[in-house]
Each structure stands twice: as C-alpha cells, then as structure tokens.
Scaffold this motif. Structure first.
Motif, PDB file in Angstrom:
ATOM      1  N   SER A 110       0.624  -1.427  -0.131  1.00  0.00           N
ATOM      2  CA  SER A 110      -0.127  -0.346  -0.318  1.00  0.00           C
ATOM      3  C   SER A 110       1.040   1.111  -0.028  1.00  0.00           C
ATOM      4  CB  SER A 110      -0.472  -0.071   1.257  1.00  0.00           C
ATOM      5  OG  SER A 110      -0.424   0.043   2.418  1.00  0.00           O
ATOM      6  N   ALA A 111       2.806   1.289  -0.153  1.00  0.00           N
ATOM      7  CA  ALA A 111       3.010   2.080   0.371  1.00  0.00           C
ATOM      8  C   ALA A 111       3.345   2.562  -0.851  1.00  0.00           C
ATOM      9  CB  ALA A 111       3.811   1.778   1.072  1.00  0.00           C
ATOM     10  N   CYS A 112       4.239   1.414  -1.678  1.00  0.00           N
ATOM     11  CA  CYS A 112       4.753   1.551  -2.923  1.00  0.00           C
ATOM     12  C   CYS A 112       4.060   1.242  -4.249  1.00  0.00           C
ATOM     13  CB  CYS A 112       6.028   1.578  -2.722  1.00  0.00           C
ATOM     14  SG  CYS A 112       5.912  -0.760  -3.035  1.00  0.00           S
ATOM     15  N   SER A 113       2.987   0.564  -3.563  1.00  0.00           N
ATOM     16  CA  SER A 113       1.980  -0.055  -5.196  1.00  0.00           C
ATOM     17  C   SER A 113       2.448  -0.969  -5.720  1.00  0.00           C
ATOM     18  CB  SER A 113       1.295   0.857  -6.159  1.00  0.00           C
ATOM     19  OG  SER A 113       0.691   1.921  -5.179  1.00  0.00           O
ATOM     20  N   SER A 114       3.790  -2.067  -5.284  1.00  0.00           N
ATOM     21  CA  SER A 114       4.417  -3.185  -5.939  1.00  0.00           C
ATOM     22  C   SER A 114       3.536  -4.323  -5.967  1.00  0.00           C
ATOM     23  CB  SER A 114       5.767  -3.050  -5.628  1.00  0.00           C
ATOM     24  OG  SER A 114       6.235  -3.037  -4.705  1.00  0.00           O
ATOM     25  N   THR A 115       3.702  -4.941  -6.428  1.00  0.00           N
ATOM     26  CA  THR A 115       4.161  -6.879  -5.794  1.00  0.00           C
ATOM     27  C   THR A 115       5.083  -7.437  -6.145  1.00  0.00           C
ATOM     28  OG1 THR A 115       1.589  -6.400  -6.549  1.00  0.00           O
ATOM     29  CG2 THR A 115       2.338  -8.641  -6.041  1.00  0.00           C
ATOM     30  N   THR A 116       5.179  -8.082  -4.775  1.00  0.00           N
ATOM     31  CA  THR A 116       6.987  -8.404  -4.761  1.00  0.00           C
ATOM     32  C   THR A 116       6.979  -9.699  -4.234  1.00  0.00           C
ATOM     33  OG1 THR A 116       7.880  -6.261  -5.320  1.00  0.00           O
ATOM     34  CG2 THR A 116       9.449  -8.175  -4.527  1.00  0.00           C
ATOM     35  N   ALA A 117       7.291 -11.017  -5.064  1.00  0.00           N
ATOM     36  CA  ALA A 117       7.009 -12.274  -3.572  1.00  0.00           C
ATOM     37  C   ALA A 117       7.704 -12.516  -2.764  1.00  0.00           C
ATOM     38  CB  ALA A 117       7.665 -13.405  -5.050  1.00  0.00           C
ATOM     39  N   GLY A 118       6.855 -12.848  -2.109  1.00  0.00           N
ATOM     40  CA  GLY A 118       7.284 -12.943  -0.721  1.00  0.00           C
ATOM     41  C   GLY A 118       7.383 -11.757   0.623  1.00  0.00           C
ATOM     42  N   SER A 119       6.374 -10.490  -0.027  1.00  0.00           N
ATOM     43  CA  SER A 119       6.618  -9.887   0.799  1.00  0.00           C
ATOM     44  C   SER A 119       4.885 -10.050   1.761  1.00  0.00           C
ATOM     45  CB  SER A 119       5.633  -8.252  -0.023  1.00  0.00           C
ATOM     46  OG  SER A 119       6.788  -8.440  -0.653  1.00  0.00           O
ATOM     47  N   ARG A 120       4.134 -11.292   1.612  1.00  0.00           N
ATOM     48  CA  ARG A 120       3.719 -11.719   2.712  1.00  0.00           C
ATOM     49  C   ARG A 120       4.046 -12.850   3.283  1.00  0.00           C
ATOM     50  NH1 ARG A 120      -1.902 -11.522   2.982  1.00  0.00           N
ATOM     51  NH2 ARG A 120      -3.141 -11.948   5.270  1.00  0.00           N
ATOM     52  N   GLU A 121       4.619 -12.392   4.488  1.00  0.00           N
ATOM     53  CA  GLU A 121       5.184 -13.296   5.129  1.00  0.00           C
ATOM     54  C   GLU A 121       4.493 -14.513   6.420  1.00  0.00           C
ATOM     55  OE1 GLU A 121       7.951 -11.243   7.811  1.00  0.00           O
ATOM     56  OE2 GLU A 121      10.151 -11.460   6.455  1.00  0.00           O
ATOM     57  N   SER A 122       3.379 -14.029   6.133  1.00  0.00           N
ATOM     58  CA  SER A 122       2.981 -14.803   7.115  1.00  0.00           C
ATOM     59  C   SER A 122       1.015 -13.852   7.046  1.00  0.00           C
ATOM     60  CB  SER A 122       3.502 -14.467   9.091  1.00  0.00           C
ATOM     61  OG  SER A 122       2.711 -13.165   9.518  1.00  0.00           O
ATOM     62  N   GLN A 123       0.042 -14.396   7.965  1.00  0.00           N
ATOM     63  CA  GLN A 123      -1.191 -14.071   7.860  1.00  0.00           C
ATOM     64  C   GLN A 123      -1.224 -12.785   8.702  1.00  0.00           C
ATOM     65  OE1 GLN A 123      -3.498 -15.597   6.818  1.00  0.00           O
ATOM     66  NE2 GLN A 123      -5.751 -14.062   7.260  1.00  0.00           N
ATOM     67  N   ASP A 166      13.623  -0.574  -2.750  1.00  0.00           N
ATOM     68  CA  ASP A 166      13.086   1.138  -2.642  1.00  0.00           C
ATOM     69  C   ASP A 166      12.177   1.117  -1.824  1.00  0.00           C
ATOM     70  OD1 ASP A 166      15.137   1.098  -4.114  1.00  0.00           O
ATOM     71  OD2 ASP A 166      13.695   1.643  -6.261  1.00  0.00           O
ATOM     72  N   CYS A 167      11.674   0.577  -1.035  1.00  0.00           N
ATOM     73  CA  CYS A 167      10.163   0.405  -0.032  1.00  0.00           C
ATOM     74  C   CYS A 167      10.794   0.441   1.384  1.00  0.00           C
ATOM     75  CB  CYS A 167       9.167   0.019  -0.874  1.00  0.00           C
ATOM     76  SG  CYS A 167       7.781   0.360   0.409  1.00  0.00           S
ATOM     77  N   GLY A 168      10.577  -1.713   1.046  1.00  0.00           N
ATOM     78  CA  GLY A 168      10.890  -1.562   2.495  1.00  0.00           C
ATOM     79  C   GLY A 168       9.605  -1.869   3.664  1.00  0.00           C
ATOM     80  N   TRP A 169       8.603  -0.958   3.438  1.00  0.00           N
ATOM     81  CA  TRP A 169       7.576  -1.524   4.183  1.00  0.00           C
ATOM     82  C   TRP A 169       7.201  -2.173   5.079  1.00  0.00           C
ATOM     83  CZ3 TRP A 169       2.370  -2.620   4.648  1.00  0.00           C
ATOM     84  CH2 TRP A 169       1.986  -1.247   5.994  1.00  0.00           C
ATOM     85  N   SER A 170       7.204  -2.330   6.461  1.00  0.00           N
ATOM     86  CA  SER A 170       6.285  -3.221   6.579  1.00  0.00           C
ATOM     87  C   SER A 170       4.390  -2.520   7.736  1.00  0.00           C
ATOM     88  CB  SER A 170       7.207  -3.721   7.604  1.00  0.00           C
ATOM     89  OG  SER A 170       7.646  -3.199   8.804  1.00  0.00           O
ATOM     90  N   GLY A 171       4.161  -4.051   8.107  1.00  0.00           N
ATOM     91  CA  GLY A 171       3.313  -3.107   8.841  1.00  0.00           C
ATOM     92  C   GLY A 171       2.268  -4.520   8.645  1.00  0.00           C
ATOM     93  N   ASN A 172       0.737  -4.164   9.191  1.00  0.00           N
ATOM     94  CA  ASN A 172      -0.412  -4.971   9.513  1.00  0.00           C
ATOM     95  C   ASN A 172      -0.993  -5.904   7.780  1.00  0.00           C
ATOM     96  OD1 ASN A 172      -3.369  -6.204   9.399  1.00  0.00           O
ATOM     97  ND2 ASN A 172      -2.428  -6.481  12.007  1.00  0.00           N
ATOM     98  N   ALA A 173      -0.677  -7.269   8.051  1.00  0.00           N
ATOM     99  CA  ALA A 173      -1.164  -7.451   6.372  1.00  0.00           C
ATOM    100  C   ALA A 173      -2.182  -6.757   6.283  1.00  0.00           C
ATOM    101  CB  ALA A 173      -1.243  -8.488   7.003  1.00  0.00           C
ATOM    102  N   ASP A 174      -3.913  -7.503   7.153  1.00  0.00           N
ATOM    103  CA  ASP A 174      -5.208  -6.952   7.499  1.00  0.00           C
ATOM    104  C   ASP A 174      -5.612  -5.499   6.547  1.00  0.00           C
ATOM    105  OD1 ASP A 174      -5.984  -9.898   7.659  1.00  0.00           O
ATOM    106  OD2 ASP A 174      -5.426  -9.312   9.272  1.00  0.00           O
ATOM    107  N   HIS A 175      -4.441  -4.472   7.502  1.00  0.00           N
ATOM    108  CA  HIS A 175      -4.965  -3.355   7.001  1.00  0.00           C
ATOM    109  C   HIS A 175      -3.662  -2.738   5.542  1.00  0.00           C
ATOM    110  CE1 HIS A 175      -4.783  -2.131  12.003  1.00  0.00           C
ATOM    111  NE2 HIS A 175      -5.259  -2.445  11.469  1.00  0.00           N
ATOM    112  N   ASN A 176      -2.778  -2.856   5.311  1.00  0.00           N
ATOM    113  CA  ASN A 176      -2.456  -3.116   3.655  1.00  0.00           C
ATOM    114  C   ASN A 176      -3.554  -3.164   2.782  1.00  0.00           C
ATOM    115  OD1 ASN A 176      -0.015  -3.169   1.935  1.00  0.00           O
ATOM    116  ND2 ASN A 176      -0.507  -5.171   2.031  1.00  0.00           N
ATOM    117  N   ALA A 177      -3.773  -4.799   3.140  1.00  0.00           N
ATOM    118  CA  ALA A 177      -4.978  -5.080   2.112  1.00  0.00           C
ATOM    119  C   ALA A 177      -5.950  -3.676   2.519  1.00  0.00           C
ATOM    120  CB  ALA A 177      -5.704  -5.817   2.553  1.00  0.00           C
TER     121      ALA A 177
END
Length: 403
Positions: free
Chosen positions: A335-348, A357-368
């Motif tokens: 949701s920060a850079c609008s890119s879809t990269t493999a392995g970004s969804r580490e867990s539920q 170039d981004c490296g944003w991290s946060g709650n997966a549900d809030h991101n969706a």
C-alpha cells in the motif's frame, strides 16, 4: 402438531402443488387467474389445506409468481419444490387490519393471528399502534417464521421517512478475513470471540456423540427414532443460538461503521468460488483436503456476504454509499509503493514489502484495507456481476410478458 405448524406445512404443500400445476400447464394457461382457480379447487378437495387462511394462500400464489419474475430478470434461480426438512417453515399474513396489535407490558405484546387466536410475543421494536398509528404509519402485515428456537413474528410496517442528508464522514476500506473479521484502512479492527460458551460447546460435543451412538443402532431403511430426533433438535438449538449471536454482532458492528463513515469500500468477492471443495475426483484427487475443508467452514462461519448486505442498506439509511472494487491482488500489493513482490506476505498477520526501494512493513490486514481504499480513489470500481448477467439475458430471451 400446533396450528402454526399445520399452517406452515399447508403453505409448503400449496407451493409444491402450484409448482406441479405450472409444469403441467402449457405456457398460454400459466396465468394468475387460472392459478387462483386451481388453488380454490385444491382447498376444496384437500381438507388439510383449509387450515391455511385464504389470505395466506393468496400470498403463496403471489410469492410463487414473483419468484418466476425474479428468475426471468436474472435476479434468482428458477423456483423448485420445497422439501419437508430443507425448507423454512413460514406463514405469511398479508393483511394487517385484523392483527389488532397491543402492547400489554414493557417487554410483551399481543396480536391476533388468523385461525390461531390471541398470541403473546416479545416486544423488541416500537410499532405504530394506538395513538402512533395512522394512514401513513401503520402495520400492513406480518410473517411467522420458525427456527430451532421456536416461532418468531416479523411485522411489515409502512412509514414516511425523510431522505437522509449526504454523509460527510470519511471514506474507509474494509478487508474481511478469518483471523481478523473486519480490518479498516484507518487501523481499526473489529473482532469477536467464540459464539458458544465453554458450557455450550461441551453440551454440543456430548449431543453429537449421543447422536452418533443412536445412529449406530439404526438399521438401514429404518425410520429415525424420536430420541434421535430429540437429539437433533437440541443440537439445532445450540447452533441457532450461535447464529443469532453472530448476527447480533454483525448488526452492531455494521451500524457503527455506517454511522461513522460516509463511503465504505469493500472487495467484490465471489464467495461461492472461495468455498469450493478441494476433494477433486477419483482420477485426480485433491491436495490438503482437510485444511481446505477447515478454511471453508471458517469462511462460511464469518458470513461475509451477510456483512456486505447489512452495510449496503445501512450506509444508504445514514446517507452514505457502499462501493465494491476488484479483489485480485489487494493482499499481495504494498500500500506504500503499489508494487507486488514475491514473498512480501510473510505470514497471515505481517506484510513486509520486498521492494528494495520501499521496505514498508505493517499489519497485513491493514495493508489490504488501504489497497482497497486506494482502488476506489483512483476510480477502479467493480461492475456488479448481477448487472452483467441481466444485460446478457435481456439480449437472449423474450420479455416476461411474452411468456
């Protein structure tokens, strides 16, 4: 069998007779007048249909014809026979003038039901009775519905309401899930506990074990014993209690959301495809069938479709709107850079963007949920599937009047 049960069975039988009549008659004879004449003759020939009031029989006729209109317009499937144990027991009371509803206590009221008599019911909402009734605010009918917990009555009321002012609240995206039922784009989370207490779950397990023992002693082709029916009824009561608690939580939660936000954005999910079985076929058996079965049960228990339905009419009631956006990619996209990269969804629960170039991290549900809101803001709105189906069907078939 009580009088209400007899009326419900008569209404179901009348529906089945109408369906059989419809299938036997040629298209030119399928008119409302001919069906009404067939109903009148059936009530004369079959004594047990006389327990159903004439107005309730007419309501069955109108409902059946409306079911065919909904089918021709592409809003529903074709009507079919109603099974004894698969259909909901219900009786429609189309006229409200003879109900004579009165409030006798803070929690109880009384109503006159045709061929049943004076019945007491639990007063849960204000009704236009007494000095509050008039030509505009009045009760126009009622409907009796039976579930595992007993009979319930729902009143149809006509009233004059002013058009709500446009809601000035902010827009919010909502992501539905199994672990977190509702996650909002502003960081809010709506959770719930177990619908049954530990005592109820222990009782439910004991009843299921009892039913298994009772089924073990039943021979093939033998009728179900009354004891087994009693065990089934007790199990259904506990499950109905859990369903009622779940619906109550959904009502309270969706009402709070509709009051707070002016625009509610959700995903256009095809839930029927999401809960398909992974069992496969004999030649190509499925994989992880047990895990997929558990996931399907969890999705069905959350009742996402019912939540969206509640939000649809509640946002309109408070002057807001509900918008659906395409669902693919909302949980994998950052949701920060609008890119879809493999392995970004580490867990539920955790999302870590793998874009260097981004490296944003946060709650997966809030991101969706933030992605869902972003799709609305850029104007990417899903077209309702029902609307497309109606458009295709309108080009293929003749209008309903031609039938």
């Amino acid at each position: 069998m009580s009088t209400a049960d007899a009326q419900a069975h008569a209404a179901r039988t009348l529906w089945n007779l109408l369906h059989a009549w419809w299938q036997m008659m040629p298209k030119g004879k399928r008119t409302l007048a001919d069906a009404d004449a067939a109903i009148r003759q059936a009530r004369k020939d079959l004594d047990f249909l006389a327990v159903l009031p004439a107005q309730a029989a007419q309501a069955v006729l109108k409902t059946y014809f409306q079911a065919w209109k909904n089918c021709w317009d592409g809003r529903a499937d074709a009507p079919n026979f109603k099974g004894r144990f698969r259909s909901v027991m219900a009786v429609d009371i189309p006229q409200g003038r003879d109900l004579n509803v009165k409030r006798v206590h803070r929690r109880w009221g009384m109503v006159n039901l045709p061929k049943i008599g004076r019945v007491r019911f639990r007063w849960t909402k204000d009704l236009p009775v007494g000095k509050h009734a008039g030509t505009v605010n009045r009760i126009t009918g009622a409907r009796l519905v039976k579930d595992a917990l007993g009979w319930h009555i729902a009143f149809r009321v006509t009233t004059l309401e002013s058009r709500p002012e446009p809601h000035q609240g902010p827009a919010v995206g909502i992501d539905v899930g199994v672990i977190v039922p509702l996650a909002l784009s502003d960081g809010t989370i709506f959770e719930h506990g177990e619908w049954l207490t530990e005592k109820d779950k222990t009782k439910l397990l004991r009843l299921e074990q009892r039913a298994a023992r009772q089924r073990k002693h039943r021979k093939a082709g033998e009728r179900t014993s009354r004891r087994l029916h009693r065990t089934y009824d007790q199990t259904a009561q506990l499950r109905a209690k859990a369903k009622r608690r779940a619906a109550n939580w959904q009502h309270e939660t969706t009402t709070g959301i509709a009051r707070t936000y002016g625009t509610v954005v959700v995903e256009a999910l095809t839930i029927t495809n999401m809960v398909k079985s992974a069992r496969g076929t004999v030649d190509e058996p499925g994989k992880h069938v047990a895990q997929k079965t558990g996931l399907n049960r969890s999705i069905a228990a959350e009742a996402w479709g019912r939540t969206v339905t509640m939000l649809t009419y509640k946002t309109a009631r408070f002057g807001g709107t509900l918008v659906k956006v395409p669902a693919p990619g909302t949980s994998q996209r950052c949701s920060a850079c609008s890119s879809t990269t493999a392995g970004s969804r580490e867990s539920q629960a955790v999302f870590v963007c793998r874009n260097p170039d981004c490296g944003w991290s946060g709650n997966a549900d809030h991101n969706a949920a933030r992605n869902i809101l972003h799709l609305y803001r850029i104007g990417l709105v899903a077209i309702p599937a029902a609307g497309r189906a109606v458009a295709r069907r309108a080009r293929r078939v003749k209008p309903p009047t031609a039938r």
